[in-house]
Design a protein around this motif. Structure first.
Motif, short mmCIF file in Angstrom:
data_model
loop_
_atom_site.label_atom_id
_atom_site.label_comp_id
_atom_site.label_asym_id
_atom_site.label_seq_id
_atom_site.Cartn_x
_atom_site.Cartn_y
_atom_site.Cartn_z
N ARG A 65 0.80 -1.21 0.00
CA ARG A 65 0.00 0.00 0.00
C ARG A 65 0.85 1.28 0.00
NH1 ARG A 65 -3.58 -1.51 5.08
NH2 ARG A 65 -1.55 -2.38 5.63
N GLN A 66 2.18 1.13 0.03
CA GLN A 66 3.06 2.31 -0.05
C GLN A 66 3.42 2.68 -1.50
OE1 GLN A 66 6.17 0.99 2.61
NE2 GLN A 66 5.33 2.24 4.30
N ARG A 67 2.78 1.96 -2.40
CA ARG A 67 2.94 2.34 -3.81
C ARG A 67 2.36 3.75 -4.00
NH1 ARG A 67 1.69 -0.15 -9.40
NH2 ARG A 67 1.29 1.80 -10.57
N GLY A 68 2.96 4.56 -4.91
CA GLY A 68 2.43 5.89 -5.21
C GLY A 68 3.52 6.83 -5.73
N ASN A 69 3.12 8.07 -5.89
CA ASN A 69 4.04 9.11 -6.38
C ASN A 69 4.66 9.85 -5.20
OD1 ASN A 69 3.74 8.72 -9.17
ND2 ASN A 69 1.80 9.83 -9.15
N TYR A 70 5.97 9.85 -5.14
CA TYR A 70 6.73 10.56 -4.12
C TYR A 70 7.38 11.78 -4.79
CZ TYR A 70 6.05 6.46 -1.20
OH TYR A 70 5.48 5.45 -0.46
N SER A 71 7.43 12.85 -4.05
CA SER A 71 7.95 14.09 -4.66
C SER A 71 9.02 14.73 -3.79
CB SER A 71 6.82 15.10 -4.91
OG SER A 71 6.23 15.51 -3.69
N CYS A 72 9.87 15.51 -4.49
CA CYS A 72 10.87 16.35 -3.81
C CYS A 72 10.57 17.79 -4.21
CB CYS A 72 12.29 15.97 -4.25
SG CYS A 72 13.57 17.09 -3.62
N THR A 73 10.43 18.65 -3.22
CA THR A 73 10.14 20.06 -3.46
C THR A 73 11.22 20.91 -2.81
OG1 THR A 73 7.76 19.67 -3.52
CG2 THR A 73 8.47 21.92 -3.12
N GLN A 116 10.25 17.47 -8.37
CA GLN A 116 10.36 16.29 -9.22
C GLN A 116 9.66 15.13 -8.52
OE1 GLN A 116 13.91 14.80 -11.00
NE2 GLN A 116 14.54 16.81 -11.85
N ARG A 117 9.25 14.15 -9.31
CA ARG A 117 8.52 13.02 -8.75
C ARG A 117 9.14 11.72 -9.21
NH1 ARG A 117 4.99 17.04 -9.38
NH2 ARG A 117 3.47 17.43 -7.74
N VAL A 118 8.91 10.69 -8.38
CA VAL A 118 9.27 9.33 -8.73
C VAL A 118 8.08 8.43 -8.34
CG1 VAL A 118 10.42 8.82 -6.53
CG2 VAL A 118 11.05 7.53 -8.56
N GLU A 119 7.77 7.49 -9.22
CA GLU A 119 6.67 6.57 -8.93
C GLU A 119 7.24 5.29 -8.35
OE1 GLU A 119 2.91 4.34 -11.14
OE2 GLU A 119 4.59 5.09 -12.33
N LEU A 120 6.73 4.90 -7.16
CA LEU A 120 7.19 3.67 -6.50
C LEU A 120 6.12 2.59 -6.69
CD1 LEU A 120 9.31 2.29 -4.71
CD2 LEU A 120 8.00 3.06 -2.71
N ARG A 121 6.51 1.49 -7.27
CA ARG A 121 5.63 0.34 -7.46
C ARG A 121 6.16 -0.82 -6.62
NH1 ARG A 121 5.11 0.54 -14.10
NH2 ARG A 121 3.96 2.53 -14.23
N VAL A 122 5.24 -1.39 -5.75
CA VAL A 122 5.64 -2.47 -4.84
C VAL A 122 4.94 -3.75 -5.27
CG1 VAL A 122 5.76 -3.22 -2.45
CG2 VAL A 122 5.91 -0.78 -2.99
N LYS A 123 5.76 -4.74 -5.70
CA LYS A 123 5.18 -6.03 -6.09
C LYS A 123 4.63 -6.75 -4.85
CE LYS A 123 7.92 -7.20 -10.19
NZ LYS A 123 8.85 -8.21 -10.76
N CYS A 124 3.38 -7.27 -4.95
CA CYS A 124 2.80 -8.03 -3.83
C CYS A 124 1.86 -9.09 -4.38
CB CYS A 124 2.08 -7.10 -2.85
SG CYS A 124 0.81 -6.07 -3.61
N SER A 125 1.81 -10.23 -3.68
CA SER A 125 0.93 -11.35 -4.10
C SER A 125 -0.51 -11.00 -3.78
CB SER A 125 1.36 -12.62 -3.38
OG SER A 125 1.29 -12.44 -1.97
N PRO A 126 -1.49 -11.70 -4.43
CA PRO A 126 -2.90 -11.37 -4.22
C PRO A 126 -3.34 -11.63 -2.79
CG PRO A 126 -2.59 -12.62 -6.25
CD PRO A 126 -1.30 -12.69 -5.50
#
Length: 1331
Positions: free
Chosen positions: A1056-1064, A1075-1085
């Motif tokens: 659930r910590q997947r999302g867009n993180y930003s630096c301002t 600027q932003r970076v997208e974090l994708r966390v692989k998880c089983s169903p």
């Protein structure tokens, strides 16, 4: 709700005229207490009617009954104290803890909605602090013109119609300015060119003051002024072709920087650019120069610089009768000589027309000179010159050759009777000299018969003189007699001359030659030379034997040239021929004994052995020694040599002859007799041959025309005796005095007779020679010495030197090198002594002046060396003085302009610090200037490194790269110097290099439980330094101040910590950068937390049911529906994503039969971990049981809050809370936390609400929820339209709407389903979803 009898709330919106206030506004600040007081208008309030006070929002504030009781409502309770008297129609109250929401007009009502009391109430004005004004903005400020500064602030006082006015206070350089009008615009005349900082602040009348605005640095623009020149000298004098005028740098103070510099000469543009460069001095440079500086605001001129180039004149042409080169005229013609100059030079020249060295005329301060020959004469032929001089360099000259045509005539040297004596059998040479131009032809003839060949020869003597020769040999009697010589040159008629050959016997020849006395006298002597005079029958022959000179004395008869200016004067020409044949024989000294011969000095005579040689050349045959000087022969005698002395044709081959002169006292006696007899004046002397006598006394120094007094003691000669006869010999070798030392008798000789007075005494001891020499001339100068007993012996230590002082030449003053400040410099004053003789022993000393003031020097000699102690220019001159002698003229001025390295480096503008915001106003152009000679070149350095060449620092629109310390360096050949440092500070935003998750940017995928490091790297931290914030959405994870990096560590990544993180990054300069970076966390169903553990769905036989299961997984999984038992249903389901990590699987069962009840399996797989299978159960229920199930599912609609234009609706459905925000311009759906909650990063126990998901509101679609309500009650409820997503597979962010009459106000997002989905009782079959 409290009810008040006979009271009607009067809802009045603030600002409506019907409720206008009747008293002045009440002013209050936030948190303060306001006191209201006004009078109810007469008749405004009815009898026994309660009085209401209404707030600006139209709500009741308080009510006062007719009996005087008061009741305060709402949030005014506790803050409002009523103090009025309704009976006296006075409304007075205080309201404490004032807030901005209290502002507005409080009005009156008297019981009904339509009964408004006019002009009753009072306005509350809540004072706010005006906003901080923006930086004042300005029209372009220009010196001596009006400029307007504008200060802009906004009132925060409420209500907006408060009626208060903003006024402004101004400061210049933090000092208050008195302005005539305190409005937002401040207009004034810019009276200074200096920069000033302005700021302002706003003040509301009876209110508060704002903060001071940021400063506005006003840099007035202005046209050029203070135009300066470097060097500052305004006058230069140079000699053409020599030292040039130094480069002159023009600079001016101007803003913006002067875009143009032009140099004008005499009002016409000379050159572009700030530097006037004049090459090697040229006369065309003479004139007045000005520099003109200009920019957009005007022009200004420098002082005038005068350049004066002195130069020689130049001659255009010298003409004779308007022709140049060689000009031929006829004799007696008028000849006009004219010299025309191109220019007269600077200073003006003197023009001289010359014939040889004779000056014909001169002209001062003119371009022409002219001379007129009234009647040209043959002897006036020659080279005429025009010489022009102005003491600048050497004189310039041109020549014209004048040729005068003249008919032949005998030269004046030829006797009137042309007779030649000869002996029979002998030879004779006949010659006749003729003047003519052009040269004539000669024809020899004879009427009588002759044995001779009458072919003669001729040779030129000068340009107008030619000699005809006839050589007769072995004369016979028939050859004696007259011969004719016919001469013609085409000018006039030819002429014929008769020449006679006279035969004589040898004895007669002897008689003829007897009186031809041969006497040799040395008439002058110089070191290394002898002047010999031969006296031959009264004709004087002289030969100069002197090393380095050639001189032949030609008697005036030979080829005299007529003087141009005085035709009666005969001048000596230096051309002609003569022979000395008469002395070639030994007869001259045949009677002398050999012992006597040795008393004579020997002199070698060199003859020209080539008869036709040119006048200026000589040949020498058979000579042992080379002659010491070029030979020039002297004239022939009237009677040429006879055979007795000729020795035939071999005569000319004699190399030299020896002459001997007796040196006896008898000879002296004869000389004196000759003087006494006055037969002939002979010049006497003694043979010196380079022998000098040391003098016995100090020199006599006498100026020309004065009298020299000589005095010396005569020493004894060898043997201790004094000679009987003592001679005083002049420096030229002439005899001055002859004194008898026994009797002191004396004889003054030669041209000294009239000028010398003898006063000495040589008869007594000591013997003192004393005499005066009057009217001294320069030729008298030299050593006067003594000779003894004749004229051959020099007496040592006897004599005295005569020094005749002359004025030293005008000195030439030069500097050895370029003068350099604080270095030694040498001036050399060069003058030449004109005092004679050259060994006079006097010393030249120099007197010096600087700027026409005398200088005291330690050594008066030349050169003058001193240290240049000033950078200023000075003029020097000198003059020479000879000891006991004369002074020269002053030299020309030497204008010394010291060279020096740069100093006084200045900047314009003078400000040394500039702060600018990137992209906004640039730093003004900065002009660097320095005092230096020669002119400087300039470089700008930034932080020690060369930034740009040139005197002007130009920085374009402000850029961060410009930040730094700048210095101007001026340099020339003598050094460098730096200006003060100029600090430039350009503020700017930070820039982010990269935001990374585990060193990767963009979209970054990690596994669940991985450590994730977020890192933000700045290119620069901005100026001032920025604050860096790492964010998850709006949640701040970390921050870093005054740093180039910020870092945050996730110890264990969660699905659930997947999302867009930003630096301002922000530093209040412009907008923050991100600027932003997208974090994708692989998880089983896994099942979403909203899904119940028992997946049961109730359905009736023959009805329909929708089955859905929400799953969390990434990547999104695939779904497979299956059943072990037989079923009539098609088990092809569908799925739709709810969020990036959530997806809902759906299965629709229709017309359910008995066999369709039971368990169904849903297998979920996304390739991460293993697949998972969930079991769902369809339970059969009766319709009655379904009704019971639904009964407790009461629906309650509650308005829990209102905002302008929006309603937040809370639906209470079976204990499950559903909320929909219905607000224009917003979309918001509250999803219960079970649906798709996202785990909070910083506090994992806190559950946040996600804004994605689906739900249905089917349970409230039926009328059961409010079937027990009366129709009148129903109208008290607000109506809410619910829009369903009718496309089951639509994307989460899109919706479709079927059968809707109105367009939804916002994009629809559905909310979650309930655990028990609707049964057929509420479904109304397949069409349910469309409603």
């Amino acid at each position: 709700m409290m009810k008040i009898a006979a009271a009607t709330i009067l809802y009045v919106i603030a600002g409506v005229a019907s409720g206008a206030s009747s008293a002045s506004p009440v002013l209050s600040t936030v948190s303060d207490t306001a006191r209201f007081s006004w009078e109810i208008p007469q008749g405004g309030l009815g009898t026994d009617v309660s009085f209401y006070t209404l707030s600006p929002a139209g709500t009741a504030v308080f009510v006062v009954t007719a009996a005087g009781a008061s009741l305060v409502f709402g949030n005014y309770a506790g803050r409002l104290v009523y103090q009025g008297n309704i009976a006296a129609r006075n409304v007075t109250f205080t309201l404490s803890n004032i807030q901005t929401s209290d502002a507005g007009t409080y009005t009156c009502g008297n019981g009904g909605a339509t009964s408004v009391i006019q002009n009753c109430g009072q306005k509350l004005v809540v004072l706010g602090k005006p906003t901080t004004p923006g930086r004042p903005v300005s029209t372009t400020p220009v010196y001596n013109q009006q400029v307007t500064l504008t200060c802009s602030s906004t009132s925060t006082t409420v209500p907006s119609d408060h009626g208060l006015t903003l006024t402004y206070t101004w400061q210049r350089d933090n000092t208050n300015i008195t302005v005539t009008s305190p409005g937002s615009s401040y207009t004034y005349t810019v009276s200074s060119r200096d920069s000033h900082s302005y700021r302002c602040r706003a003040r509301e009348s009876q209110g508060l003051e704002s903060e001071w605005s940021q400063g506005y640095n006003m840099e007035p623009q202005y046209g050029p002024y203070a135009v300066t020149l470097q060097p500052s000298t305004l006058s230069y004098t140079r000699r053409e072709g020599q030292e040039s005028v130094p480069s002159i740098l023009c600079s001016a103070t101007c803003r913006p920087a002067c875009t143009s510099y032009k140099w004008f000469k005499g009002g016409t543009v000379h050159s572009d650019g700030a530097t006037l460069t004049l090459p090697v001095a040229d006369r065309s440079q003479t004139g007045s120069y000005k520099c003109q500086a200009s920019n957009t605001h005007g022009t200004n001129d420098s002082s005038s610089v005068s350049v004066d180039i002195t130069h020689r004149a130049s001659i255009s042409m010298l003409t004779a009768n308007s022709r140049n080169g060689s000009v031929t005229v006829n004799e007696s013609d008028v000849v006009i000589l004219r010299c025309q100059l191109d220019n007269a030079g600077k200073p003006r020249s003197v023009i001289r027309l010359l014939n040889g060295t004779e000056e014909l005329t001169k002209a001062d301060n003119s371009l022409t000179a002219e001379y007129r020959l009234e009647s040209a004469e043959c002897r006036q032929r020659g080279n005429y010159s025009c010489t022009v001089s102005n003491n600048i360099g050497t004189p310039v000259s041109q020549w014209v050759e004048l040729r005068v045509k003249c008919s032949p005539r005998l030269a004046v040297t030829v006797p009137t009777q042309l007779k030649y004596a000869a002996t029979l059998g002998g030879n004779v040479n006949v010659s006749v000299s003729v003047l003519a131009y052009p040269f004539p032809t000669f024809t020899w003839s004879r009427t009588n018969c002759t044995s001779q060949d009458l072919i003669g020869s001729s040779s030129p003597v000068s340009d107008i003189s030619v000699t005809a020769r006839l050589h007769l040999t072995d004369l016979q009697q028939q050859d004696v007699g007259d011969y004719s010589l016919t001469v013609g040159n085409g000018v006039g008629s030819s002429v014929t001359y008769t020449l006679t050959i006279v035969a004589v016997d040898p004895p007669d020849q002897r008689k003829l030659e007897t009186p031809c006395l041969y006497s040799g006298v040395i008439v002058g002597s110089t070191v290394g030379g002898i002047l010999l005079t031969l006296l031959i029958v009264g004709s004087v022959h002289m030969v100069l034997y002197r090393k380095g000179y050639k001189f032949g004395h030609i008697p005036e008869e030979t080829a005299s040239r007529k003087s141009t200016r005085n035709s009666e004067t005969v001048e000596m020409d230096n051309r002609g021929y003569s022979s000395l044949d008469q002395i070639n024989g030994p007869v001259q000294y045949s009677n002398l004994e050999e012992s006597e011969k040795q008393q004579y000095s020997q002199l070698k005579i060199y003859e020209n052995t080539k008869a036709d040689a040119a006048a200026d050349t000589s040949t020498y045959e058979g000579t042992v020694d080379t002659p010491p000087v070029t030979y020039e022969s002297v004239r022939v005698s009237p009677y040429q040599n006879t055979e007795a002395h000729s020795q035939g044709n071999q005569h000319m081959k004699h190399s030299y002859n020896s002459l001997y002169f007796r040196n006896e006292s008898t000879m002296t006696g004869k000389i004196i007799e000759y003087y006494k007899g006055a037969r002939t004046i002979y010049v006497w002397g003694i043979l010196l041959n380079g022998v000098a006598s040391q003098l016995s006394s100090s020199p006599v120094v006498v100026r020309e025309s004065q009298t020299a007094s000589f005095r010396w003691q005569v020493p004894a000669v060898t043997g201790g005796s004094v000679p009987v006869a003592l001679y005083v010999i002049s420096p030229s070798g002439a005899q001055v005095l002859l004194v008898n030392t026994n009797t002191n008798n004396h004889l003054t000789l030669g041209n000294y007779t009239a000028r010398v007075t003898y006063t000495g005494d040589l008869a007594s001891d000591p013997k003192v020679m004393t005499f005066d020499l009057r009217s001294v001339v320069r030729s008298d100068a030299g050593d006067f010495i003594c000779g003894s007993n004749g004229i051959a012996d020099i007496i040592p230590q006897c004599g005295q030197k005569l020094v005749v002082p002359g004025q030293p030449t005008k000195p030439t003053l030069i500097g050895q090198s370029a003068p350099l400040f604080e270095r030694q410099f040498t001036l050399t004053c060069s003058s030449t002594s004109t005092t004679v003789p050259a060994d006079h022993g006097l010393t030249l000393t120099n007197t010096w002046r600087r700027d026409n003031a005398d200088i005291t020097v330690t050594s008066p000699g030349s050169p003058y060396t001193f240290t240049v102690s000033s950078r200023d220019s000075h003029s020097y001159r000198c003059k020479a003085t000879e000891g006991q002698g004369l002074e020269s003229e002053w030299s020309q001025l030497y204008n010394m302009e010291p060279q020096y390295g740069p100093y006084a480096v200045t900047l314009q503008p003078t400000s040394l610090s500039y702060t600018r915001r990137e992209g906004q106003e640039s730093v003004p152009s900065i002009l660097c200037s320095a005092t230096c000679r020669p002119a400087c070149t300039y470089k700008w350095f930034k932080d020690g490194t060369v930034h740009s060449d040139g005197a002007t620092l130009t920085l374009p629109v402000a850029d961060r790269s410009q930040t730094g310390s700048y210095k101007c360096q001026a340099s020339n050949t003598h050094g460098t110097n730096d200006s003060s440092s100029v600090s430039v500070d350009v503020t700017h935003q930070a820039s982010i290099s990269m935001l990374t998750a585990n060193s990767r940017n963009g979209s970054v995928t990690v596994n669940e439980s991985d450590v994730v490091i977020l890192r933000c790297q700045l290119d620069n931290a901005g100026k001032p330094r920025s604050v860096i914030r790492l964010l998850n959405g709006t949640e701040e994870l970390t921050r870093a101040d005054n740093s180039l990096t910020a870092e945050y560590r996730l110890e264990s990544a969660d699905c659930r910590q997947r999302g867009n993180y930003s630096c301002t990054a922000t530093n209040n300069i412009g907008e923050p950068v991100s600027q932003r970076v997208e974090l994708r966390v692989k998880c089983s169903p896994r099942l979403a937390v909203t899904v119940p553990t028992q997946l049961k769905y109730a359905a009736t036989l023959g009805g329909n049911v929708n089955v859905s299961v929400s799953v969390l997984a990434y990547p999104l999984p695939t779904f497979t529906w299956s059943r072990t038992n037989c079923t009539s249903q098609d088990l092809i389901g569908s799925s739709s994503p709810v969020s990036d990590i959530s997806v809902t699987a759906r299965l629709q069962l229709t017309n359910i039969q008995q066999q369709d009840f039971g368990d169904y399996r849903l297998t979920v797989d996304n390739g991460v971990g293993g697949s998972v299978t969930y079991t769902l159960t369809i339970v059969s229920v009766d319709p009655l049981d379904q009704q019971k199930l639904e009964t407790p599912c009461s629906c309650t609609v509650v308005i829990v809050g209102s905002t302008v234009g929006g309603i937040l609706l809370t639906l209470l459905i079976g204990g499950s809370v559903h909320m929909v925000l219905y607000r224009k311009g917003y979309k918001f759906v509250n999803i219960p936390e079970e649906i798709a909650s996202r785990k909070r990063i910083r506090n994992p126990e806190t559950v946040e609400v996600d804004n994605r998901g689906y739900s249905s509101l089917d349970q409230i679609n039926g009328p059961a929820q409010y079937s027990n309500l009366e129709e009148s009650e129903k109208q008290q409820y607000s109506q809410l339209k619910i829009y369903d997503n009718t496309n089951a597979d639509a994307a989460a962010d899109t919706s479709t709407y079927e059968g809707m009459t109105d367009t939804p106000p916002v994009t629809y997002e559905s909310v979650r389903v309930s655990p028990y989905q609707n049964t057929g009782a509420h479904s109304q079959g397949p069409d349910h979803g469309t409603k």
